[in-house]
Design a protein around this motif. Structure first.
Motif, PDB file in Angstrom:
ATOM      1  N   ALA A  99       3.678  -1.288 -11.314  1.00 13.88           N
ATOM      2  CA  ALA A  99       2.912  -0.072 -11.028  1.00 13.88           C
ATOM      3  C   ALA A  99       1.877  -0.249  -9.930  1.00 13.88           C
ATOM      4  CB  ALA A  99       2.227   0.420 -12.314  1.00 13.88           C
ATOM      5  N   GLY A 100       1.898  -1.371  -9.219  1.00  5.13           N
ATOM      6  CA  GLY A 100       0.958  -1.570  -8.130  1.00  5.13           C
ATOM      7  C   GLY A 100      -0.327  -2.247  -8.577  1.00  5.13           C
ATOM      8  N   ALA A 101      -1.119  -2.650  -7.609  1.00  6.54           N
ATOM      9  CA  ALA A 101      -2.347  -3.399  -7.894  1.00  6.54           C
ATOM     10  C   ALA A 101      -3.308  -2.620  -8.783  1.00  6.54           C
ATOM     11  CB  ALA A 101      -3.040  -3.789  -6.585  1.00  6.54           C
ATOM     12  N   GLN A 102      -3.271  -1.288  -8.678  1.00  6.60           N
ATOM     13  CA  GLN A 102      -4.140  -0.458  -9.520  1.00  6.60           C
ATOM     14  C   GLN A 102      -3.421   0.032 -10.780  1.00  6.60           C
ATOM     15  OE1 GLN A 102      -4.378  -0.097  -5.895  1.00  6.60           O
ATOM     16  NE2 GLN A 102      -6.072  -1.514  -6.246  1.00  6.60           N
TER      17      GLN A 102
ATOM     18  N   TYR B 186       3.448  15.923 -14.101  1.00  2.00           N
ATOM     19  CA  TYR B 186       3.487  14.717 -13.267  1.00  2.00           C
ATOM     20  C   TYR B 186       3.766  15.145 -11.836  1.00  2.00           C
ATOM     21  CZ  TYR B 186       4.862  10.149 -11.398  1.00  2.00           C
ATOM     22  OH  TYR B 186       4.948   8.994 -10.648  1.00  2.00           O
ATOM     23  N   HIS B 187       2.967  14.633 -10.905  1.00  2.00           N
ATOM     24  CA  HIS B 187       3.146  15.033  -9.508  1.00  2.00           C
ATOM     25  C   HIS B 187       2.837  13.854  -8.584  1.00  2.00           C
ATOM     26  CE1 HIS B 187       3.447  17.484  -5.980  1.00  2.00           C
ATOM     27  NE2 HIS B 187       2.201  17.228  -5.634  1.00  2.00           N
ATOM     28  N   ILE B 188       3.687  13.660  -7.596  1.00  2.00           N
ATOM     29  CA  ILE B 188       3.461  12.659  -6.559  1.00  2.00           C
ATOM     30  C   ILE B 188       3.801  13.252  -5.193  1.00  2.00           C
ATOM     31  CG2 ILE B 188       3.857  10.622  -7.988  1.00  2.00           C
ATOM     32  CD1 ILE B 188       6.730  10.531  -6.984  1.00  2.00           C
ATOM     33  N   PRO B 189       3.193  12.705  -4.140  1.00  2.00           N
ATOM     34  CA  PRO B 189       2.032  11.809  -4.242  1.00  2.00           C
ATOM     35  C   PRO B 189       0.741  12.601  -4.142  1.00  2.00           C
ATOM     36  CG  PRO B 189       2.814  11.849  -1.978  1.00  2.00           C
ATOM     37  CD  PRO B 189       3.685  12.811  -2.766  1.00  2.00           C
ATOM     38  N   ILE B 190      -0.272  12.168  -4.850  1.00  2.00           N
ATOM     39  CA  ILE B 190      -1.622  12.673  -4.656  1.00  2.00           C
ATOM     40  C   ILE B 190      -2.476  11.472  -4.264  1.00  2.00           C
ATOM     41  CG2 ILE B 190      -3.668  13.569  -5.838  1.00  2.00           C
ATOM     42  CD1 ILE B 190      -1.709  15.721  -5.051  1.00  2.00           C
ATOM     43  N   SER B 191      -2.849  11.429  -2.993  1.00  2.00           N
ATOM     44  CA  SER B 191      -3.621  10.308  -2.473  1.00  2.00           C
ATOM     45  C   SER B 191      -2.942   8.979  -2.809  1.00  2.00           C
ATOM     46  CB  SER B 191      -5.050  10.331  -3.038  1.00  2.00           C
ATOM     47  OG  SER B 191      -5.862   9.385  -2.394  1.00  2.00           O
ATOM     48  N   ASN B 192      -1.626   8.918  -2.539  1.00  2.00           N
ATOM     49  CA  ASN B 192      -0.824   7.711  -2.792  1.00  2.00           C
ATOM     50  C   ASN B 192      -0.845   7.280  -4.247  1.00  2.00           C
ATOM     51  OD1 ASN B 192       0.066   7.440  -0.142  1.00  2.00           O
ATOM     52  ND2 ASN B 192      -1.694   6.217   0.462  1.00  2.00           N
ATOM     53  N   THR B 193      -0.861   8.253  -5.146  1.00  2.00           N
ATOM     54  CA  THR B 193      -0.947   7.969  -6.582  1.00  2.00           C
ATOM     55  C   THR B 193       0.073   8.807  -7.343  1.00  2.00           C
ATOM     56  OG1 THR B 193      -3.311   7.497  -6.393  1.00  2.00           O
ATOM     57  CG2 THR B 193      -2.488   8.003  -8.591  1.00  2.00           C
ATOM     58  N   GLY B 194       0.656   8.214  -8.386  1.00  8.69           N
ATOM     59  CA  GLY B 194       1.436   8.975  -9.340  1.00  8.69           C
ATOM     60  C   GLY B 194       0.508   9.576 -10.374  1.00  8.69           C
ATOM     61  N   ALA B 195       0.296  10.877 -10.311  1.00  6.08           N
ATOM     62  CA  ALA B 195      -0.718  11.547 -11.133  1.00  6.08           C
ATOM     63  C   ALA B 195      -0.083  12.156 -12.378  1.00  6.08           C
ATOM     64  CB  ALA B 195      -1.442  12.619 -10.331  1.00  6.08           C
ATOM     65  N   GLY B 196      -0.387  11.598 -13.534  1.00  8.23           N
ATOM     66  CA  GLY B 196       0.138  12.099 -14.802  1.00  8.23           C
ATOM     67  C   GLY B 196      -0.939  12.776 -15.618  1.00  8.23           C
ATOM     68  N   THR B 197      -0.595  13.899 -16.226  1.00  7.98           N
ATOM     69  CA  THR B 197      -1.521  14.665 -17.059  1.00  7.98           C
ATOM     70  C   THR B 197      -0.828  14.985 -18.376  1.00  7.98           C
ATOM     71  OG1 THR B 197      -2.491  15.679 -15.082  1.00  7.98           O
ATOM     72  CG2 THR B 197      -2.929  16.755 -17.189  1.00  7.98           C
ATOM     73  N   MET B 198      -1.516  14.728 -19.495  1.00  2.58           N
ATOM     74  CA  MET B 198      -0.937  15.008 -20.805  1.00  2.58           C
ATOM     75  C   MET B 198      -1.998  15.554 -21.749  1.00  2.58           C
ATOM     76  SD  MET B 198       1.447  11.614 -21.397  1.00  2.58           S
ATOM     77  CE  MET B 198       2.536  12.423 -22.591  1.00  2.58           C
ATOM     78  N   LEU B 199      -1.551  16.368 -22.699  1.00  2.00           N
ATOM     79  CA  LEU B 199      -2.405  16.861 -23.775  1.00  2.00           C
ATOM     80  C   LEU B 199      -1.733  16.504 -25.098  1.00  2.00           C
ATOM     81  CD1 LEU B 199      -4.683  18.499 -25.081  1.00  2.00           C
ATOM     82  CD2 LEU B 199      -3.357  20.588 -24.620  1.00  2.00           C
ATOM     83  N   LEU B 200      -2.407  15.667 -25.870  1.00  2.00           N
ATOM     84  CA  LEU B 200      -1.888  15.211 -27.164  1.00  2.00           C
ATOM     85  C   LEU B 200      -2.821  15.678 -28.269  1.00  2.00           C
ATOM     86  CD1 LEU B 200      -1.091  11.491 -26.193  1.00  2.00           C
ATOM     87  CD2 LEU B 200       0.434  13.481 -26.041  1.00  2.00           C
ATOM     88  N   GLU B 201      -2.281  16.402 -29.226  1.00  2.00           N
ATOM     89  CA  GLU B 201      -3.085  16.878 -30.348  1.00  2.00           C
ATOM     90  C   GLU B 201      -2.966  15.915 -31.513  1.00  2.00           C
ATOM     91  OE1 GLU B 201      -4.236  21.229 -31.373  1.00  2.00           O
ATOM     92  OE2 GLU B 201      -2.328  20.815 -32.362  1.00  2.00           O
ATOM     93  N   ASN B 202      -4.097  15.549 -32.086  1.00  2.00           N
ATOM     94  CA  ASN B 202      -4.125  14.602 -33.179  1.00  2.00           C
ATOM     95  C   ASN B 202      -3.628  15.263 -34.452  1.00  2.00           C
ATOM     96  OD1 ASN B 202      -4.622  11.926 -33.793  1.00  2.00           O
ATOM     97  ND2 ASN B 202      -6.700  12.300 -34.533  1.00  2.00           N
ATOM     98  N   ASN B 203      -2.737  14.591 -35.164  1.00  2.00           N
ATOM     99  CA  ASN B 203      -2.184  15.144 -36.410  1.00  2.00           C
ATOM    100  C   ASN B 203      -3.053  14.700 -37.594  1.00  2.00           C
ATOM    101  OD1 ASN B 203      -0.037  16.248 -34.990  1.00  2.00           O
ATOM    102  ND2 ASN B 203       1.248  14.451 -35.253  1.00  2.00           N
TER     103      ASN B 203
ATOM    104  N   ALA C 104       0.840  -1.203   0.000  1.00  2.00           N
ATOM    105  CA  ALA C 104       0.000   0.000   0.000  1.00  2.00           C
ATOM    106  C   ALA C 104       0.874   1.252   0.000  1.00  2.00           C
ATOM    107  CB  ALA C 104      -0.925  -0.005   1.206  1.00  2.00           C
ATOM    108  N   GLY C 105       0.569   2.177  -0.897  1.00  2.00           N
ATOM    109  CA  GLY C 105       1.357   3.393  -1.042  1.00  2.00           C
ATOM    110  C   GLY C 105       2.469   3.292  -2.066  1.00  2.00           C
TER     111      GLY C 105
END
Length: 279
Positions: A234-237, A262-279, A200-201
């Motif tokens: 990457a853990g059970a989740q 990318y920021h850790i930890p947020i509620s014991n989670t590695g939180a990734g955010t991305m914006l991908l534009e379709n070509n 856990a964690g």
């Protein structure tokens, strides 16, 4: 014809919804996480998508362990966020998109995907938190949403490759739909986290960053990781990466990365955010 304009990845943990409800986004714990979203909100404001295809997983609200479809899609005109017991105030309903949803379902069945079609569907934080993040103040009512739910709780779970191919089939359906719609795709959940047990964690930052790099223009290289590998790395989740792969499958072969956080930890989670534009 309908057009796929881009993809967005985001965490969907319920603690985010509670932080929004309590108005504590600017506190030291939360600010580095929430600072990742203004560039995405700006892009959404400029592109003005009509529809969101949202990959998420249900956390025992609509589907419990006794009935857990591998893939399910909502075709309802509206989705209600049911009470999950987190002390969060009720938020407005989510608007559905029935015509395109049915078109996607027909295409998936033709492509030999065995899906569960939901004409009624309760939704949880997996779907609502991403909408709250992208449209602050719960101003998402004008966006039509197509929920695509992937099993990430009950083994056996689908592979990354299978989820990617699900996205490819959904792309075919969208691009053959004969209405002028701008469609954006959300891949939610993850990244590495384990909420219970001896580990856990657990968070694996190097693995998370590698996945974020590969998801851009080498997503097929992630096919090598089995569900068991994801749990180990990457853990059970960790299998929530499946929603990212579903999103990436909807996009074209090459995309342009416009933003990441990318920021850790947020509620014991590695939180990734991305914006991908379709070509």
């Amino acid at each position: 014809m309908a057009k796929i304009i881009g993809g967005i990845t985001t965490s969907h943990i319920p603690a985010i919804g509670r932080a929004i409800s309590l108005n504590i986004e600017e506190t030291p714990y939360w600010k580095p996480f929430f600072d990742g979203y203004p560039p995405i909100r700006k892009w959404l404001g400029e592109k003005k998508p009509d529809v969101v295809v949202l990959f998420y997983n249900d956390h025992g609200l609509e589907f419990f362990l006794n009935k857990k479809p591998t893939f399910s899609i909502g075709v309802a005109p509206q989705y209600i966020s049911a009470d999950e017991g987190w002390g969060i105030a009720t938020i407005p309903p989510v608007t559905g998109e029935t015509e395109l949803s049915w078109h996607i379902c027909n295409t998936l069945v033709e492509d030999e995907f065995d899906i569960t079609i939901c004409q009624e569907m309760k939704v949880d934080h997996g779907l609502t938190v991403p909408l709250q993040l992208m449209w602050p103040g719960n101003t998402y009512g004008h966006i039509k949403v197509i929920p695509v739910c992937i099993n990430c709780e009950q083994h056996p779970m689908p592979s990354l490759k299978r989820c990617f191919n699900l996205g490819r089939s959904i792309a075919k359906a969208i691009e053959s739909f004969d209405k002028d719609l701008n469609v954006v795709v959300f891949g939610t959940g993850g990244l590495s986290h384990q909420l219970d047990g001896q580990r856990a964690g657990f968070i694996n930052k190097p693995f998370d960053l590698m996945c974020m790099d590969k998801i851009v223009n080498q997503p097929e290289e992630l096919f090598q990781y089995s569900v068991r590998d994801l749990v180990e790395q990457a853990g059970a989740q960790g299998p929530e990466l499946n929603m990212w792969m579903g999103m990436r499958g909807v996009l074209s072969g090459k995309v342009t990365e416009l933003h990441r956080n990318y920021h850790i930890p947020i509620s014991n989670t590695g939180a990734g955010t991305m914006l991908l534009e379709n070509n």
